[in-house]
Write a protein that holds these residues in place. Structure first.
Motif, PDB file in Angstrom:
ATOM      1  N   VAL A  33     -32.927   3.199  39.296  1.00  0.00           N
ATOM      2  CA  VAL A  33     -32.854   4.829  39.610  1.00  0.00           C
ATOM      3  C   VAL A  33     -33.911   5.486  39.062  1.00  0.00           C
ATOM      4  O   VAL A  33     -34.453   6.517  39.536  1.00  0.00           O
ATOM      5  CB  VAL A  33     -31.554   4.965  39.333  1.00  0.00           C
ATOM      6  CG1 VAL A  33     -31.386   6.708  39.504  1.00  0.00           C
ATOM      7  CG2 VAL A  33     -30.297   4.409  40.157  1.00  0.00           C
ATOM      8  N   LEU A  34     -34.051   5.471  37.869  1.00  0.00           N
ATOM      9  CA  LEU A  34     -35.093   6.014  36.978  1.00  0.00           C
ATOM     10  C   LEU A  34     -36.587   6.019  37.514  1.00  0.00           C
ATOM     11  O   LEU A  34     -37.266   7.053  37.917  1.00  0.00           O
ATOM     12  CB  LEU A  34     -35.112   5.787  35.628  1.00  0.00           C
ATOM     13  CG  LEU A  34     -36.003   6.839  34.766  1.00  0.00           C
ATOM     14  CD1 LEU A  34     -35.455   8.152  34.676  1.00  0.00           C
ATOM     15  CD2 LEU A  34     -35.943   6.174  33.049  1.00  0.00           C
ATOM     16  N   MET A  53     -39.840  18.597  44.274  1.00  0.00           N
ATOM     17  CA  MET A  53     -40.069  17.630  42.980  1.00  0.00           C
ATOM     18  C   MET A  53     -38.687  17.880  42.451  1.00  0.00           C
ATOM     19  O   MET A  53     -38.388  17.252  41.381  1.00  0.00           O
ATOM     20  CB  MET A  53     -41.275  18.112  42.372  1.00  0.00           C
ATOM     21  CG  MET A  53     -41.449  17.296  41.235  1.00  0.00           C
ATOM     22  SD  MET A  53     -43.114  17.832  40.450  1.00  0.00           S
ATOM     23  CE  MET A  53     -42.626  18.566  39.152  1.00  0.00           C
ATOM     24  N   ILE A  54     -38.114  18.904  42.655  1.00  0.00           N
ATOM     25  CA  ILE A  54     -36.864  19.300  41.865  1.00  0.00           C
ATOM     26  C   ILE A  54     -35.738  18.358  41.909  1.00  0.00           C
ATOM     27  O   ILE A  54     -35.332  17.929  40.891  1.00  0.00           O
ATOM     28  CB  ILE A  54     -36.405  20.710  42.143  1.00  0.00           C
ATOM     29  CG1 ILE A  54     -37.396  21.852  41.990  1.00  0.00           C
ATOM     30  CG2 ILE A  54     -35.217  21.166  41.377  1.00  0.00           C
ATOM     31  CD1 ILE A  54     -37.237  23.061  42.415  1.00  0.00           C
ATOM     32  N   ALA A  55     -35.263  18.196  42.966  1.00  0.00           N
ATOM     33  CA  ALA A  55     -34.060  17.046  43.200  1.00  0.00           C
ATOM     34  C   ALA A  55     -34.453  15.859  42.543  1.00  0.00           C
ATOM     35  O   ALA A  55     -33.633  15.144  41.921  1.00  0.00           O
ATOM     36  CB  ALA A  55     -33.686  16.842  44.623  1.00  0.00           C
ATOM     37  N   ALA A  60     -33.222  11.877  38.200  1.00  0.00           N
ATOM     38  CA  ALA A  60     -33.999  11.215  37.052  1.00  0.00           C
ATOM     39  C   ALA A  60     -33.572  11.422  35.600  1.00  0.00           C
ATOM     40  O   ALA A  60     -33.327  10.634  34.860  1.00  0.00           O
ATOM     41  CB  ALA A  60     -35.596  11.167  37.284  1.00  0.00           C
ATOM     42  N   VAL A  61     -33.165  12.861  35.416  1.00  0.00           N
ATOM     43  CA  VAL A  61     -32.880  13.127  33.933  1.00  0.00           C
ATOM     44  C   VAL A  61     -31.403  12.883  33.982  1.00  0.00           C
ATOM     45  O   VAL A  61     -30.802  12.534  32.987  1.00  0.00           O
ATOM     46  CB  VAL A  61     -32.968  14.635  34.039  1.00  0.00           C
ATOM     47  CG1 VAL A  61     -32.139  15.282  32.977  1.00  0.00           C
ATOM     48  CG2 VAL A  61     -34.536  15.032  33.817  1.00  0.00           C
ATOM     49  N   LEU A  62     -30.646  12.892  35.146  1.00  0.00           N
ATOM     50  CA  LEU A  62     -29.241  12.628  35.189  1.00  0.00           C
ATOM     51  C   LEU A  62     -29.153  11.174  34.798  1.00  0.00           C
ATOM     52  O   LEU A  62     -28.026  10.685  33.832  1.00  0.00           O
ATOM     53  CB  LEU A  62     -28.474  13.063  36.380  1.00  0.00           C
ATOM     54  CG  LEU A  62     -28.376  14.449  36.548  1.00  0.00           C
ATOM     55  CD1 LEU A  62     -27.784  14.721  38.133  1.00  0.00           C
ATOM     56  CD2 LEU A  62     -27.205  14.739  35.763  1.00  0.00           C
ATOM     57  N   ALA A  63     -29.856  10.331  35.390  1.00  0.00           N
ATOM     58  CA  ALA A  63     -29.567   8.666  35.155  1.00  0.00           C
ATOM     59  C   ALA A  63     -29.963   8.485  33.684  1.00  0.00           C
ATOM     60  O   ALA A  63     -29.525   7.590  33.203  1.00  0.00           O
ATOM     61  CB  ALA A  63     -30.581   8.155  36.285  1.00  0.00           C
ATOM     62  N   SER A  66     -27.100   9.672  31.757  1.00  0.00           N
ATOM     63  CA  SER A  66     -25.990   8.869  31.632  1.00  0.00           C
ATOM     64  C   SER A  66     -26.356   7.565  31.086  1.00  0.00           C
ATOM     65  O   SER A  66     -25.369   7.029  30.332  1.00  0.00           O
ATOM     66  CB  SER A  66     -25.771   8.455  33.216  1.00  0.00           C
ATOM     67  OG  SER A  66     -24.680   7.502  33.403  1.00  0.00           O
ATOM     68  N   TRP A  67     -27.405   7.004  30.932  1.00  0.00           N
ATOM     69  CA  TRP A  67     -27.851   5.652  30.108  1.00  0.00           C
ATOM     70  C   TRP A  67     -27.873   5.858  28.784  1.00  0.00           C
ATOM     71  O   TRP A  67     -27.206   5.201  28.135  1.00  0.00           O
ATOM     72  CB  TRP A  67     -29.365   5.090  30.624  1.00  0.00           C
ATOM     73  CG  TRP A  67     -29.744   4.185  29.887  1.00  0.00           C
ATOM     74  CD1 TRP A  67     -29.245   2.696  29.932  1.00  0.00           C
ATOM     75  CD2 TRP A  67     -30.718   4.136  28.866  1.00  0.00           C
ATOM     76  NE1 TRP A  67     -29.835   2.094  29.172  1.00  0.00           N
ATOM     77  CE2 TRP A  67     -30.733   2.847  28.131  1.00  0.00           C
ATOM     78  CE3 TRP A  67     -31.269   5.074  27.942  1.00  0.00           C
ATOM     79  CZ2 TRP A  67     -31.363   2.541  27.066  1.00  0.00           C
ATOM     80  CZ3 TRP A  67     -32.071   5.013  26.821  1.00  0.00           C
ATOM     81  CH2 TRP A  67     -31.970   3.568  26.539  1.00  0.00           C
ATOM     82  N   ALA A  68     -28.070   7.009  28.404  1.00  0.00           N
ATOM     83  CA  ALA A  68     -28.114   7.497  26.765  1.00  0.00           C
ATOM     84  C   ALA A  68     -26.778   7.752  26.194  1.00  0.00           C
ATOM     85  O   ALA A  68     -26.474   7.449  25.277  1.00  0.00           O
ATOM     86  CB  ALA A  68     -28.884   8.547  26.594  1.00  0.00           C
TER      87      ALA A  68
END
Length: 76
Positions: A33-34, A53-55, A60-63, A66-68
């Motif tokens: 996903v990232l 580019m925003i969405a 990518a930031v949410l993924a 979530s991983w972190a």
């Protein structure tokens, strides 16, 4: 419980059991996903479509977030 509902319930239980056995697959899903979203954001930036580019960048930031912040029990 009707047969159809029972099949769906058992399918959900089986799905959960399968997920517990495949922790490395989940790690690769986060990476996929990232990489996909970062590539989409970079593609939009390369074509000077900065609003597009925003969405992908947000996903990518949410993924990554979530991983972190996943529980220690789910880390490899």
């Amino acid at each position: 419980m009707q047969l159809r509902e029972r099949g769906i319930a058992f399918g959900g239980v089986d799905e959960r059991r399968q997920q517990a056995r495949l922790p490395r697959l989940k790690e690769w899903a986060y990476a996929g996903v990232l990489i996909n979203m970062a590539g989409a954001a970079a593609s939009n930036a390369a074509t000077h479509q900065y609003t597009g580019m925003i969405a992908p960048a947000a996903f990518a930031v949410l993924a990554l977030a979530s991983w972190a912040i996943r529980p220690r029990s789910r880390r490899l």
